[in-house]
Design an enzyme around this catalytic site. Structure first.
Site, PDB file in Angstrom:
ATOM      1  CG  ASP A  10      -2.395   1.107   1.015  1.00  0.00           C
ATOM      2  OD1 ASP A  10      -2.629   0.672   1.723  1.00  0.00           O
ATOM      3  OD2 ASP A  10      -1.593   2.222   0.556  1.00  0.00           O
ATOM      4  CG  ASP A 105      -3.185   3.597  -2.379  1.00  0.00           C
ATOM      5  OD1 ASP A 105      -3.993   3.068  -1.811  1.00  0.00           O
ATOM      6  OD2 ASP A 105      -2.310   4.010  -1.460  1.00  0.00           O
ATOM      7  CD  GLU A 106      -5.436  -1.401  -0.846  1.00  0.00           C
ATOM      8  OE1 GLU A 106      -5.464  -1.993   0.144  1.00  0.00           O
ATOM      9  OE2 GLU A 106      -6.817  -0.047  -0.927  1.00  0.00           O
TER      10      GLU A 106
END
Ligand code: TTP
Ligand code: MG
Length: 395
Positions: A10, A105-106
């Site tokens: 993340d 974003d992960e």
């Protein structure tokens, strides 16, 4: 003992970090992405420098302006963030195809089987951090453990720029004193119910009999939380094409020992899955049965047919074959589920199955049933076997 093999990555303060990377003059300063202060709208994210002032994602720009009047407020560039995201996912994908992106974003990676190429999960975690730093110019937090829930929890424990491994023997100690809000699926409402019961930490939750939880949260949520509180989570890391499956499961209000009740529940689930397949214009080949016993042991069994189907009857027959492999005598079960994967679009004719005109009749019957249910609702028509409601005796 299970070795840590699931990695959760993340990015730290993602949008704000991209802004700081692109504008060196923003580095080390409170950056707030979302818009001008004291305007309508909310904060998308804030750099860790801005978080020190109490600025958070989702907060109004009005409040953020009050908390951090000297902050650098920018509206953000979503095309840029999407591009950076693709670059990061490409790096992750170079370690394994077992990659599941869950937001901009992960992502999760399942690195079991990558040892010979890249080393242990820990080696891979460090390599990922290094490459993102060097090639993208950003920091990522990495969590590594034996399942998705714990890996995600781990990546969050030492943000920013974190690196945390939770090994099997460390699970209890790690979870013990964390607040229940750390559990996946616990929002404000559930947290309040738990607080009212005096349950604040995950360790406390793990001590509560699941039946007691069920009385307040319903059986499915109770079971979900009980398992998480023990650090158990059996969701697989699912790359996009394997996500394509359709399924239903049910948690019984009380454990079920009667095989006939299990079969009736199974039939009902198969009918629902088949109807959803037909509605989506899909057919599938692989049928998976999932069953969880009174001791929370979960077993899945699957079977691949030689043809594609969207028929509840056929899925049920496959489900029965799978159920026959499970020892039912003298045991009781709390959950049963069925799913179909290897999905394709289309409604192929299946002449090989029944060559005596049965298939035509079956198809016509399904069409009539679907039309009736479309008009009068899911409960309108039910097969005779289903009339004995599997849940009735528990009401
Ligand atoms: P997150 O990973 O939740 O947050 P983050 O990366 O900014 O910070 P950290 O992980 O270090 O705690 O979300 C990723 C991006 O998604 C975030 O940079 C901005 C965007 N986002 C929103 O636009 N609105 C939101 O409410 C949230 C939570 C995130
Ligand atoms: Mg993030």
């Amino acid at each position: 003992m299970d070795k840590p093999h699931i990695i959760h990555v993340d990015m730290d303060a993602f949008f704000a970090a991209v802004e700081q990377r692109n504008h060196p003059e923003y580095r080390g300063k409170p950056v707030i992405v979302g818009g001008k202060p004291h305007t309508r709208g909310v904060v998308a994210t804030a750099s860790y420098e801005a978080r020190a002032y109490g600025v958070r994602s989702g907060m109004s720009l009005w409040e953020a302006g009050n908390l951090c009047p000297h902050g650098i407020f920018v509206s953000g560039n979503h095309r840029e963030y999407a591009m950076v995201s693709r670059q990061i996912m490409q790096i992750l994908g170079s370690f394994t195809p077992q990659l599941e992106q869950v937001s901009i974003d992960e992502a999760f990676l399942d690195v079991s089987g990558c040892e010979r190429l890249f080393g242990s999960a820990e080696d891979i975690g460090w390599a990922i951090k290094k490459r993102i730093r060097r090639e993208v110019g950003l920091t990522a937090s990495v969590g590594i453990s034996v399942n998705k829930f714990l890996a995600k929890l781990a990546s969050d424990l030492e943000k920013p720029n974190g690196f945390v491994v939770i090994r099997q023997e460390e699970i209890r100690g790690t979870l013990e004193n964390l607040p229940v809000s750390r559990l996946w699926g616990v929002g404000e409402k559930t947290e309040k119910v738990l607080t009212n019961l005096g349950i604040r930490t995950i360790g406390m939750l793990a001590q509560i009999p699941v039946e007691l939880l069920a009385a307040h949260l319903g059986p499915a949520m109770a079971e979900h939380l009980h398992r998480l509180s023990l650090g158990e989570d059996d969701r697989p890391v699912a790359p996009p094409d394997e996500i394509k499956s359709m399924g239903h499961e049910t948690t019984f209000p009380k454990d079920v020992a009667d095989p006939e009740v299990l079969k009736a529940a199974l039939l009902s689930l198969c009918e629902q899955v088949a109807r959803r397949l037909r509605k989506s214009g899909l057919q599938g080949r692989t049928v998976t049965l999932k069953i969880r016993d009174a001791n929370f042991k979960t077993v899945t069994r699957n079977l691949t047919l030689s043809f594609y189907t969207n028929s509840g009857e056929i899925i049920y027959q496959a489900g029965l074959q799978l159920l026959a492999k499970i020892p039912l005598v003298g045991k009781s079960y709390r959950l049963i589920g069925i799913s179909v994967c290897h999905l394709v679009e289309g409604d192929f004719y299946q002449p090989s199955l029944f060559d005596n005109g049965e298939e035509d009749k079956r198809r016509q019957l399904n069409e009539v049933l679907d039309r009736l249910k479309d008009r009068f609702g899911e409960q309108a028509v039910t097969r005779a076997t289903l009339i004995k409601d599997p849940f009735q005796e528990y009401d």
